[in-house]
Scaffold this motif. Structure first.
Motif, mmCIF file in Angstrom:
data_model
loop_
_atom_site.group_PDB
_atom_site.id
_atom_site.type_symbol
_atom_site.label_atom_id
_atom_site.label_comp_id
_atom_site.label_asym_id
_atom_site.label_seq_id
_atom_site.Cartn_x
_atom_site.Cartn_y
_atom_site.Cartn_z
ATOM 1 N N ASP A 69 82.942 66.652 18.604
ATOM 2 C CA ASP A 69 83.822 65.528 18.262
ATOM 3 C C ASP A 69 83.018 64.243 18.208
ATOM 4 O OD1 ASP A 69 86.127 67.175 18.249
ATOM 5 O OD2 ASP A 69 86.215 67.042 20.452
ATOM 6 N N SER A 70 83.494 63.306 17.410
ATOM 7 C CA SER A 70 82.829 62.015 17.270
ATOM 8 C C SER A 70 83.070 61.150 18.504
ATOM 9 C CB SER A 70 83.333 61.302 16.014
ATOM 10 O OG SER A 70 82.832 59.986 15.961
ATOM 11 N N PHE A 71 82.021 60.543 18.995
ATOM 12 C CA PHE A 71 82.113 59.633 20.155
ATOM 13 C C PHE A 71 83.139 58.545 19.880
ATOM 14 C CE2 PHE A 71 80.978 56.203 22.943
ATOM 15 C CZ PHE A 71 80.364 56.767 24.058
ATOM 16 N N LYS B 194 91.631 58.757 19.364
ATOM 17 C CA LYS B 194 92.075 59.637 18.267
ATOM 18 C C LYS B 194 92.064 61.091 18.709
ATOM 19 C CE LYS B 194 90.316 56.548 14.650
ATOM 20 N NZ LYS B 194 89.395 56.409 13.497
ATOM 21 N N ILE B 195 91.203 61.396 19.656
ATOM 22 C CA ILE B 195 91.156 62.734 20.238
ATOM 23 C C ILE B 195 91.532 62.597 21.699
ATOM 24 C CG2 ILE B 195 89.674 64.694 20.810
ATOM 25 C CD1 ILE B 195 87.978 63.988 18.393
ATOM 26 N N PRO B 196 92.573 63.263 22.138
ATOM 27 C CA PRO B 196 93.029 63.097 23.523
ATOM 28 C C PRO B 196 91.993 63.585 24.530
ATOM 29 C CG PRO B 196 94.175 64.923 22.466
ATOM 30 C CD PRO B 196 93.422 64.225 21.385
ATOM 31 N N ALA B 197 91.868 62.874 25.619
ATOM 32 C CA ALA B 197 90.892 63.236 26.648
ATOM 33 C C ALA B 197 91.247 64.552 27.320
ATOM 34 C CB ALA B 197 90.800 62.124 27.683
ATOM 35 N N SER B 198 92.525 64.921 27.250
ATOM 36 C CA SER B 198 92.955 66.168 27.886
ATOM 37 C C SER B 198 92.304 67.396 27.250
ATOM 38 C CB SER B 198 94.481 66.282 27.804
ATOM 39 O OG SER B 198 94.911 66.257 26.442
ATOM 40 N N LYS B 199 91.784 67.220 26.040
ATOM 41 C CA LYS B 199 91.110 68.338 25.359
ATOM 42 C C LYS B 199 89.928 68.843 26.179
ATOM 43 C CE LYS B 199 88.522 69.437 21.140
ATOM 44 N NZ LYS B 199 88.044 68.969 19.827
ATOM 45 N N TYR B 200 89.344 67.970 26.992
ATOM 46 C CA TYR B 200 88.115 68.312 27.708
ATOM 47 C C TYR B 200 88.356 68.732 29.145
ATOM 48 C CZ TYR B 200 86.531 65.784 23.617
ATOM 49 O OH TYR B 200 86.335 65.382 22.333
#
Length: 828
Positions: free
Chosen positions: A290-292, A299-305
């Motif tokens: 994913d892009s920093f 734009k990308i939820p932190a919960s993904k990680y």
């Protein structure tokens, strides 16, 4: 790097690319990519941006964060220096000594100014903000650079405690598994994070790239030795933290493996792990990338990680170096790190088995025995097949071991031994036989020369050309080819002569007059063909243009004697015995369709052979028959005089006794032929050659005769001249010698009366009269004819073959009696 090592590495890379494994789903990558650089600003960024990312990932529940960026120097904002100078001035100035009671408001302003300066200093101190984020997150692993090289002497200074707390202390050296006392790779220099950051990080791991001799990254140094202190690699440190382990849980077995709790990582003697590189699927990266900037902006939820190992590193062009790996020639270091971490967690690394060297030695011994003892005894084809099968077996073994079992057995060496050994033995065989081959070639050339000359002498010029063109290119070969081309010219085969001249031109374009010969052959090829020209007639073009005398077979053609319906007759000469011959030609290809041409040719030669067996004073002798280009020809006895067609005219009739004697001789000759089972089928004046002065007679043109073997004779077609045909021949029935006697009777009638016995306005009328109408009485046309003449004619012209003369001998006997009667009646 040698070519042998290069081949071994290429084989390894092929095995890696062919292997399929599923990468660890726990590894995710946040890429400092081109999009992030474009939106956030040029690299390096202020460190508070990294701090923001750490806080985002911490809130998202990331298990461990790996930072591949090096923080080895403080980051001081240019404005911060001014703020610090002002603060220093402020602290040392008289402003702090002003009487507060005298001016309370001034005192308040001075305090506010000091607070604002302190606030500005804190806001511009990005290192502190990053340190605070490291402390808050508590799960960030930083990278330190360790340069692989030989360490000499002692280090300039000891490493700080926040670095040394990461060193590995549980090291075992078992002589049984490490007889050569192998040790980890050593580092000659190290660049570690600044104390403000390193002291707040969870741990620190080494980034130490160790490329192979071709510059490719295939393995990961799991540990590095820095002046007798062993430090874990960043990949190993991340794997440790993800498994909730610490440095105390790592056991290093020198020369063999590294243990992470219960996880054992098999390594090389220098503790390098052969990383498994996971191939992309349909253009999609093996790991989540994913892009920093997208993560930073939400734009990308932190919960993904959540629960993942998050690696932060650069993939942007121009930021950091890239690495060459088995699956990608331009891979960013953070991606390489991801493959290493996943290889450790999934135990997907490649292993060189302990039995590697014994296995290779055994295979090398087997191949050596095959090359030394078995290969020399095999035929070339069988040897090549076995060698190919062995090579395929080695290839398949290498492929299966790597793709199915993760074992790297170095089989390139045995493969090279197999191929090179086979080639060397084959080359030796070739060189040992080359000398014999040269001698054989010389012998073969002499055989071709002699055989070509023999074929040329027999008139088989095409076969001779095939032999001569196989000769080595030499002056002698040119002479032979030149003479052969002249023979082709004599046979009017200018296209073939041109082909020979072209071969000679390729050898020596200046040989004699071949340039002029080529031009002339090309021109003559357009206009002259053996047996005819561009017109439809079948005459042989003679003389002119300085071309040698034409030849038919072995016969030189002198001139044309006459023409017939299907060909011409030439005066010729057999040069071998200087015999003068008459050559009758037939252009069969112009007279018959392609589908019947072969049958007609076969019949022509069969009939020529039959006629050639006849030997009689009144039958022309046949010497030879052959075919030249599109001409069939018969070489026969050359006769003086002319045919008897002229003696059938009323004004040129011969004396009665002369005619009787001529017909008698013809009957005797036909009787001889009939006894040899040969029927002429075309008796007529034009086929009787006669020289009046010498009273020499010959029946000619048995060219359309056929053998009347009862088992093979079939009803035939109408062949011959209709006016002289018998009724049964006109009816298409099978004929015998009595048909020839009918034709002889017609000819006798004509020679006695000056006219034919049967005449009609059309072919149908003529054929009807021959078959059904009685012939006129000869004496009614020529009253002085003796009665015995009419008797012979009447019996010969009987419609029913059974009532006709049954043989030529019978007819000859009656003619002899008639001659006696006439002779006796003559006054003495």
């Amino acid at each position: 790097m040698g070519w042998f090592d290069r081949l071994e590495r290429n084989a390894y890379d092929f095995g890696v690319r062919s292997s399929e494994r599923i990468p660890s789903s726990k590894v995710a990558i946040i890429a400092i990519d081109d999009e992030s650089i474009a939106n956030i600003g040029r690299w390096p960024w202020p460190r508070d941006i990294h701090a923001q990312m750490h806080r985002i990932l911490k809130r998202g529940g990331a298990k461990i964060i790996g930072q591949t960026s090096f923080f080895i120097e403080p980051q001081i904002d240019p404005g911060m220096r001014y703020i610090q100078d002002i603060l220093q001035f402020y602290g040392n100035s008289q402003l702090q000594k002003i009487n507060i009671k005298a001016n309370p408001k001034l005192n308040t302003d001075i305090e506010t100014l000091g607070e604002k300066l302190l606030t500005a200093e804190l806001d511009l101190n990005t290192d502190q903000k990053l340190a605070d984020s490291l402390a808050e997150a508590g799960n960030v692993v930083l990278a330190m650079h360790m340069g692989i090289g030989s360490a000499r002497g002692r280090p300039d200074s000891k490493l700080p405690k926040y670095v040394t707390r990461n060193k590995l202390s549980r090291v075992k050296n078992n002589p049984a598994i490490n007889p050569n006392n192998n040790a980890p790779l050593t580092a000659s220099n190290v660049f570690y994070p600044i104390e403000l950051l390193g002291s707040q990080a969870d741990s620190i791991g080494a980034l130490a790239a160790y490329p192979d001799t071709d510059g490719s990254i295939r393995s990961e140094p799991l540990v590095v030795d820095y002046y007798d202190e062993i430090y874990p690699s960043l990949a190993l440190q991340l794997a440790l933290r993800s498994l909730n382990l610490s440095a105390k849980d790592v056991t290093i077995n020198l020369g063999n493996n590294v243990e992470l709790g219960r996880l054992q990582i098999k390594t090389s003697p220098n503790l390098l792990m052969n990383t498994f590189f996971y191939s992309d699927t349909s253009g999609v990266n093996a790991f989540s990338v994913d892009s920093f900037y997208d993560v930073l902006q939400g734009k990308i939820p932190a919960s993904k990680y959540k629960g993942k190992i998050v690696l932060i590193g650069s993939t942007a062009v121009g930021v950091g170096d890239t690495m060459v790996t088995p699956i990608n020639a331009n891979m960013a270091p953070v991606l390489t790190l991801a493959h290493s971490v996943s290889s450790i967690l999934n135990e997907d690394f490649f292993i060189e088995p302990e039995w590697n060297l014994p296995a290779i030695a055994g295979i090398m011994l087997f191949i050596s025995l095959y090359i030394i003892f078995l290969l020399p005894r095999l035929k070339a084809g069988v040897a090549a097949s076995i060698t190919v099968l062995l090579f395929i077996a080695l290839f398949v073994t290498h492929y299966i071991l790597m793709t199915d079992y993760g074992l790297w057995l170095q089989l390139v060496g045995p493969s090279i031994l197999l191929v090179v050994g086979h080639l060397l033995l084959t080359t030796k065989r070739f060189l040992s036989t080359e000398k014999g081959k040269l001698a054989l070639d010389a012998e073969s050339a002499e055989s071709n020369r002699m055989l070509g000359l023999s074929l040329q002498g027999q008139g088989q010029l095409d076969a001779a050309f095939d032999k001569f063109r196989r000769l080595p290119k030499s002056a002698e070969a040119l002479e032979l080819l030149y003479n052969l081309a002249l023979d082709f010219e004599r046979k009017r085969q200018f296209n073939k002569a041109g082909s020979v001249y072209q071969v000679m031109k390729d050898i020596n374009p200046k040989f004699r007059d071949i340039k002029q010969r080529i031009n002339r052959a090309s021109a003559m090829e357009e206009t002259v063909i053996l047996g005819g020209s561009s017109s439809s007639n079948s005459s042989l073009l003679l003389g002119g243009n300085g071309v040698e005398k034409p030849m038919l077979g072995r016969y030189e053609v002198d001139k044309e004697l006459g023409k017939g319906a299907m060909g011409s007759v030439y005066l010729g000469k057999d040069p071998k015995i200087s015999r003068i011959v008459a050559i009758k030609t037939m252009a069969l290809s112009q007279e018959f369709e392609e589908d019947e041409l072969q049958d007609v040719k076969a019949r022509f030669f069969r009939e020529a052979e039959t006629a050639g067996r006849l030997s009689h004073p009144s039958i022309v002798t046949i010497y030879d028959a052959g075919e030249e280009h599109d001409l069939a020809y018969i070489a026969m006895e050359f006769l003086k005089g002319s045919d008897m067609a002229q003696y059938g005219k009323a004004d040129k009739l011969l004396p009665i006794t002369r005619v009787l004697d001529i017909i008698r001789r013809c009957a005797e000759a036909l009787d001889y032929a009939h006894k040899a089972n040969v029927v002429h089928r075309d008796i007529k004046p034009a086929n009787i050659m006669y020289e009046l002065k010498t009273d020499t007679l010959k029946i000619t043109d048995f060219g359309i005769a056929r053998i009347t073997d009862s088992s093979k004779t079939k009803t035939g077609m109408v062949l011959g001249t209709p006016s002289y045909m018998s009724p049964e021949q006109l009816a298409g029935k099978k004929v015998d010698g009595k048909s020839d006697l009918f034709s002889l009777g017609v000819m006798m009638f004509q020679f006695m009366t000056g006219r034919l016995p049967f005449q009609g306005d059309s072919m149908a009328s003529l054929m009807y009269k021959i078959a059904n109408t009685p012939h006129p009485k000869p004496e009614s046309i020529r009253a002085e004819l003796p009665r015995c003449v009419s008797v012979v004619i009447n019996r010969a012209l009987t419609k029913d073959p059974a009532k006709r003369y049954q043989s030529g001998a019978q007819m000859a006997a009656d003619l002899r009696k008639c001659l006696q009667i006439i002779t006796q009646k003559k006054p003495s």
